[in-house]
Design a protein around this motif. Structure first.
Motif, PDB file in Angstrom:
ATOM      1  N   ASN A  32      65.720  -5.636 -32.953  1.00 38.11           N
ATOM      2  CA  ASN A  32      66.269  -5.863 -31.627  1.00 38.11           C
ATOM      3  C   ASN A  32      65.166  -5.759 -30.580  1.00 38.11           C
ATOM      4  N   ALA A  33      64.534  -4.630 -30.514  1.00 38.12           N
ATOM      5  CA  ALA A  33      63.463  -4.428 -29.539  1.00 38.12           C
ATOM      6  C   ALA A  33      62.424  -3.479 -30.111  1.00 38.12           C
ATOM      7  N   MET A  34      61.246  -3.551 -29.512  1.00 33.25           N
ATOM      8  CA  MET A  34      60.143  -2.692 -29.918  1.00 33.25           C
ATOM      9  C   MET A  34      59.615  -1.978 -28.696  1.00 33.25           C
ATOM     10  N   TYR A  35      59.133  -0.774 -28.903  1.00 35.29           N
ATOM     11  CA  TYR A  35      58.752   0.083 -27.792  1.00 35.29           C
ATOM     12  C   TYR A  35      57.439   0.812 -28.095  1.00 35.29           C
ATOM     13  N   TRP A  36      56.764   1.174 -27.026  1.00 36.49           N
ATOM     14  CA  TRP A  36      55.666   2.133 -27.098  1.00 36.49           C
ATOM     15  C   TRP A  36      56.021   3.311 -26.193  1.00 36.49           C
ATOM     16  N   TYR A  37      55.914   4.504 -26.751  1.00 32.59           N
ATOM     17  CA  TYR A  37      56.095   5.748 -26.016  1.00 32.59           C
ATOM     18  C   TYR A  37      54.765   6.515 -26.027  1.00 32.59           C
ATOM     19  N   ARG A  38      54.657   7.498 -25.161  1.00 33.69           N
ATOM     20  CA  ARG A  38      53.529   8.406 -25.215  1.00 33.69           C
ATOM     21  C   ARG A  38      53.987   9.806 -24.827  1.00 33.69           C
ATOM     22  N   GLN A  39      53.238  10.781 -25.330  1.00 29.78           N
ATOM     23  CA  GLN A  39      53.555  12.170 -25.024  1.00 29.78           C
ATOM     24  C   GLN A  39      52.269  12.962 -24.856  1.00 29.78           C
ATOM     25  N   SER A  40      52.170  13.612 -23.712  1.00 29.55           N
ATOM     26  CA  SER A  40      51.035  14.487 -23.426  1.00 29.55           C
ATOM     27  C   SER A  40      51.464  15.926 -23.652  1.00 29.55           C
ATOM     28  N   PRO A  41      50.514  16.810 -23.912  1.00 26.74           N
ATOM     29  CA  PRO A  41      50.869  18.227 -24.130  1.00 26.74           C
ATOM     30  C   PRO A  41      51.655  18.792 -22.950  1.00 26.74           C
ATOM     31  N   GLY A  42      52.764  19.424 -23.250  1.00 23.19           N
ATOM     32  CA  GLY A  42      53.576  20.050 -22.218  1.00 23.19           C
ATOM     33  C   GLY A  42      54.468  19.100 -21.449  1.00 23.19           C
ATOM     34  N   LYS A  43      54.458  17.833 -21.810  1.00 26.16           N
ATOM     35  CA  LYS A  43      55.284  16.847 -21.111  1.00 26.16           C
ATOM     36  C   LYS A  43      56.276  16.203 -22.064  1.00 26.16           C
ATOM     37  N   GLN A  44      57.316  15.645 -21.487  1.00 25.80           N
ATOM     38  CA  GLN A  44      58.299  14.933 -22.290  1.00 25.80           C
ATOM     39  C   GLN A  44      57.750  13.574 -22.717  1.00 25.80           C
ATOM     40  N   ARG A  45      58.307  13.064 -23.797  1.00 21.79           N
ATOM     41  CA  ARG A  45      57.912  11.739 -24.249  1.00 21.79           C
ATOM     42  C   ARG A  45      58.295  10.716 -23.193  1.00 21.79           C
ATOM     43  N   GLU A  46      57.389   9.809 -22.897  1.00 22.45           N
ATOM     44  CA  GLU A  46      57.566   8.816 -21.841  1.00 22.45           C
ATOM     45  C   GLU A  46      57.583   7.415 -22.429  1.00 22.45           C
ATOM     46  N   LEU A  47      58.544   6.602 -22.004  1.00 27.61           N
ATOM     47  CA  LEU A  47      58.575   5.207 -22.416  1.00 27.61           C
ATOM     48  C   LEU A  47      57.535   4.440 -21.616  1.00 27.61           C
ATOM     49  N   VAL A  48      56.632   3.773 -22.307  1.00 30.06           N
ATOM     50  CA  VAL A  48      55.534   3.071 -21.658  1.00 30.06           C
ATOM     51  C   VAL A  48      55.818   1.580 -21.530  1.00 30.06           C
ATOM     52  N   ALA A  49      56.299   0.961 -22.617  1.00 25.31           N
ATOM     53  CA  ALA A  49      56.497  -0.489 -22.606  1.00 25.31           C
ATOM     54  C   ALA A  49      57.572  -0.869 -23.611  1.00 25.31           C
ATOM     55  N   THR A  50      58.239  -1.973 -23.297  1.00 22.69           N
ATOM     56  CA  THR A  50      59.319  -2.496 -24.129  1.00 22.69           C
ATOM     57  C   THR A  50      59.145  -3.996 -24.290  1.00 22.69           C
ATOM     58  N   ILE A  51      59.474  -4.497 -25.485  1.00 23.91           N
ATOM     59  CA  ILE A  51      59.549  -5.944 -25.686  1.00 23.91           C
ATOM     60  C   ILE A  51      60.776  -6.234 -26.529  1.00 23.91           C
ATOM     61  N   THR A  52      61.597  -7.176 -26.048  1.00 27.48           N
ATOM     62  CA  THR A  52      62.833  -7.495 -26.737  1.00 27.48           C
ATOM     63  C   THR A  52      62.594  -8.554 -27.811  1.00 27.48           C
ATOM     64  N   SER A  53      63.652  -8.879 -28.526  1.00 25.05           N
ATOM     65  CA  SER A  53      63.550  -9.866 -29.598  1.00 25.05           C
ATOM     66  C   SER A  53      63.215 -11.256 -29.068  1.00 25.05           C
ATOM     67  N   VAL A  54      63.476 -11.486 -27.787  1.00 29.57           N
ATOM     68  CA  VAL A  54      63.164 -12.797 -27.203  1.00 29.57           C
ATOM     69  C   VAL A  54      61.929 -12.736 -26.313  1.00 29.57           C
ATOM     70  N   GLY A  55      61.212 -11.631 -26.401  1.00 21.94           N
ATOM     71  CA  GLY A  55      59.932 -11.549 -25.713  1.00 21.94           C
ATOM     72  C   GLY A  55      59.968 -11.055 -24.285  1.00 21.94           C
ATOM     73  N   ILE A  56      61.090 -10.548 -23.843  1.00 20.07           N
ATOM     74  CA  ILE A  56      61.153  -9.995 -22.493  1.00 20.07           C
ATOM     75  C   ILE A  56      60.484  -8.627 -22.497  1.00 20.07           C
ATOM     76  N   THR A  57      59.598  -8.417 -21.557  1.00 18.98           N
ATOM     77  CA  THR A  57      58.836  -7.175 -21.512  1.00 18.98           C
ATOM     78  C   THR A  57      59.194  -6.344 -20.288  1.00 18.98           C
ATOM     79  N   ASN A  58      58.976  -5.057 -20.420  1.00 22.31           N
ATOM     80  CA  ASN A  58      59.193  -4.143 -19.308  1.00 22.31           C
ATOM     81  C   ASN A  58      58.194  -3.001 -19.445  1.00 22.31           C
TER      82      ASN A  58
END
Length: 116
Positions: A32-58
């Motif tokens: 359906n979609a693919m994502y990149w997250y990141r997490q720094s020490p002491g911080k919550q995981r953050e959504l960095v980028a998204t791409i859907t099955s049809v190539g829409i990015t956020n």
């Protein structure tokens, strides 16, 4: 069992670039979609980028204009091109793939360190 394998992290100076890769060890049908997250020490995981099955990015505001997410549907792979890196981009980066059936896979994480 399908696993996501990440690569491309490392140490880079501020202003430099890195390209993260994430590939599935097998075939995931109905992605359906693919994502990149990141997490720094002491911080919550953050959504960095998204791409859907049809190539829409956020992108997170912190990534806009500097990061580009791309996918290869034939190989169930997702990439994150990161340019103009800043020390605050230092984190463990995780890829995530979700299918249309509600299943979700995470990669093991890859460390990105940006020195000032």
């Amino acid at each position: 069992q399908v696993q996501l394998v990440e690569s491309g992290g490392g140490l880079v100076e501020a202003g430099g670039s890195l390209r993260l890769s994430c590939a599935a060890s097998g075939t995931i049908v109905g992605v359906n979609a693919m994502y990149w997250y990141r997490q720094s020490p002491g911080k919550q995981r953050e959504l960095v980028a998204t791409i859907t099955s049809v190539g829409i990015t956020n992108y997170a505001d912190s990534a806009k204009g500097r990061f580009t997410i791309a996918r290869d549907g034939a190989k169930t792979a997702v990439y994150l091109q990161m340019n103009s890196l800043k020390p605050e981009d230092t984190a463990v980066y995780y890829c995530n793939v979700r299918d249309m059936y509600g299943r979700s896979w995470f990669g093991q994480g890859t460390q990105v360190t940006v020195s000032s």
